[in-house]
Enzyme design. Sequence first.
Site, short mmCIF file in Angstrom:
data_model
loop_
_atom_site.label_atom_id
_atom_site.label_comp_id
_atom_site.label_asym_id
_atom_site.label_seq_id
_atom_site.Cartn_x
_atom_site.Cartn_y
_atom_site.Cartn_z
N ALA A 1 -3.37 4.40 -6.11
CA ALA A 1 -4.21 3.44 -5.37
C ALA A 1 -5.07 4.17 -4.34
O ALA A 1 -6.11 3.66 -3.92
CB ALA A 1 -3.33 2.39 -4.68
N GLY B 1 6.01 2.59 -3.00
CA GLY B 1 5.48 1.98 -1.78
C GLY B 1 5.90 0.53 -1.66
O GLY B 1 6.29 -0.11 -2.66
N ALA B 2 5.85 0.03 -0.43
CA ALA B 2 6.22 -1.37 -0.20
C ALA B 2 5.37 -1.95 0.93
O ALA B 2 5.77 -2.91 1.58
CB ALA B 2 7.71 -1.48 0.13
N ASP C 1 -6.98 -8.05 -4.70
CA ASP C 1 -6.39 -6.71 -4.79
C ASP C 1 -5.47 -6.61 -6.01
O ASP C 1 -5.46 -5.61 -6.72
CB ASP C 1 -5.58 -6.39 -3.52
CG ASP C 1 -6.47 -6.06 -2.33
OD1 ASP C 1 -7.58 -5.54 -2.54
OD2 ASP C 1 -6.04 -6.31 -1.18
N LYS D 1 -6.42 -9.40 6.62
CA LYS D 1 -5.86 -9.99 5.39
C LYS D 1 -4.69 -10.92 5.71
O LYS D 1 -4.40 -11.86 4.98
CB LYS D 1 -5.38 -8.89 4.43
CG LYS D 1 -6.49 -8.10 3.78
CD LYS D 1 -5.92 -7.07 2.81
CE LYS D 1 -7.00 -6.13 2.30
NZ LYS D 1 -6.52 -5.18 1.29
N GLY E 1 1.18 -3.15 2.17
CA GLY E 1 0.26 -4.21 1.74
C GLY E 1 -0.23 -4.03 0.30
O GLY E 1 -0.24 -4.99 -0.48
P1 NAP Z 1 0.70 0.36 4.41
O1 NAP Z 1 0.86 -1.11 4.36
O2 NAP Z 1 0.59 1.06 5.71
O3 NAP Z 1 1.94 1.01 3.57
C1 NAP Z 1 2.09 2.40 3.48
C2 NAP Z 1 3.19 2.73 2.46
O4 NAP Z 1 3.17 4.13 2.25
C3 NAP Z 1 4.60 2.35 2.91
O5 NAP Z 1 5.33 1.94 1.77
C4 NAP Z 1 5.13 3.70 3.43
O6 NAP Z 1 6.52 3.83 3.35
C5 NAP Z 1 4.49 4.67 2.47
N1 NAP Z 1 4.33 6.02 2.98
C6 NAP Z 1 3.50 6.44 3.97
N2 NAP Z 1 3.61 7.78 4.12
C7 NAP Z 1 4.52 8.20 3.21
C8 NAP Z 1 5.05 9.48 2.88
N3 NAP Z 1 4.67 10.60 3.53
N4 NAP Z 1 5.96 9.54 1.88
C9 NAP Z 1 6.34 8.44 1.24
N5 NAP Z 1 5.89 7.21 1.51
C10 NAP Z 1 4.97 7.08 2.49
O7 NAP Z 1 -0.59 0.82 3.59
P2 NAP Z 1 -1.35 0.01 2.41
O8 NAP Z 1 -2.36 -0.89 3.00
O9 NAP Z 1 -0.32 -0.54 1.50
O10 NAP Z 1 -2.16 1.20 1.70
C11 NAP Z 1 -1.51 2.21 0.94
C12 NAP Z 1 -2.56 3.07 0.23
O11 NAP Z 1 -3.22 2.27 -0.76
C13 NAP Z 1 -3.66 3.60 1.18
O12 NAP Z 1 -3.97 4.92 0.80
C14 NAP Z 1 -4.85 2.69 0.89
O13 NAP Z 1 -6.09 3.34 1.10
C15 NAP Z 1 -4.63 2.41 -0.59
N6 NAP Z 1 -5.27 1.15 -1.02
C16 NAP Z 1 -6.12 1.22 -2.06
C17 NAP Z 1 -6.74 0.08 -2.52
C18 NAP Z 1 -7.70 0.18 -3.68
O14 NAP Z 1 -8.42 -0.78 -3.95
N7 NAP Z 1 -7.72 1.31 -4.40
C19 NAP Z 1 -6.47 -1.17 -1.94
C20 NAP Z 1 -5.57 -1.22 -0.86
C21 NAP Z 1 -4.97 -0.04 -0.41
P3 NAP Z 1 7.49 3.33 4.56
O15 NAP Z 1 7.68 1.86 4.35
O16 NAP Z 1 8.73 4.11 4.35
O17 NAP Z 1 6.79 3.65 5.85
#
Ligand code: NAP
Length: 272
Positions: free
Chosen positions: A213, A127-128, A104, A67, A130
């Site tokens: 999400a 969260g912050a 998205d 992405k 992607g």
């Molecule tokens: P990412 O970029 O790796 O970001 C992960 C986020 O989660 C960061 O803000 C991180 O905080 C936080 N985090 C991780 N573990 C944590 C914990 N134990 N307690 C509190 N905060 C925590 O991941 P992403 O791509 O954004 O994806 C996030 C979720 O969204 C995933 O489960 C993914 O499957 C889902 N998603 C769903 C869709 C959909 O269409 N439904 C689309 C995209 C993603 P820090 O910054 O402090 O590390």
Amino acid sequence: MSDVVLCGSLSRHAVTLGADMHEAGYAALGLRWRYVPFEIGEADLPGALAGMRALGIRGFGVSMPFKLTILPFLDALAPVAARIGAANTVVHDPNGRLVGHNTDWQGGVSALRECLEPAGKTILLLGAGGAARALAFGFTEAGARVVVCNRTSAKAEALADAVGAESRAWADRVDLADIDAVVNATSQGMVGADGGSPLPPSALSPKLVVMDAVYAPLETALVRAARAAGATTVTGERMLLHQAARQFELYTEREAPLDAMDAALRPHLATS
Ligand code: NAP
């Protein structure tokens, strides 16, 4: 020219979920289109896009990290994808240009809209990363007041600054007095990650809409706690479905048959 059109996805680990949704949509509309999930490495990306141009492949969905890494290879970016700084979709337009889009954010907004119109509402976005970035742009674009809250607070502040939102300290995420909807875009609750909930049950109440999400599993600890508290819940597959529907519409220029795509998604979902 043949009426068979090819779309697909580029990811590190190919799965059939997107293919099943898109092909169900093609079948529902009687289109002789095909969708192939391609598994590639980072070094294959320029070659995959050269192949897209040469073979006339109409569209690719892309997952992380593509992405972000795909951006330099595209001819143009749709304005919101440029603002988000990420493209999950590439459309090969009739002029031969490869244009990056981001669906998205639209998926997240459409999913929330099933229960709550975001305009004028206050949304606490957890969260912050992607997903949060796309959702923060999406909800502000939809007219909501967005409050970003992340475990690493500097990232919440940076994202809030980028979208014109507010940020809140992680410790204060439990104070939901001024909040209409909570959206979890952390990976907490996801299979293979910390299986807990980003909010304690005591913070939840019937006045809230709680959207997650995370879609694997569907019934996250947050969703279960929100239901038990009487809150309205939106599970992660709604965002997944709506972002695929927007991709389908970009590729085919036809309204996505949501029910057919939803039915194809269901067998892929694990409830716990
Ligand atoms: P990412 O970029 O790796 O970001 C992960 C986020 O989660 C960061 O803000 C991180 O905080 C936080 N985090 C991780 N573990 C944590 C914990 N134990 N307690 C509190 N905060 C925590 O991941 P992403 O791509 O954004 O994806 C996030 C979720 O969204 C995933 O489960 C993914 O499957 C889902 N998603 C769903 C869709 C959909 O269409 N439904 C689309 C995209 C993603 P820090 O910054 O402090 O590390």
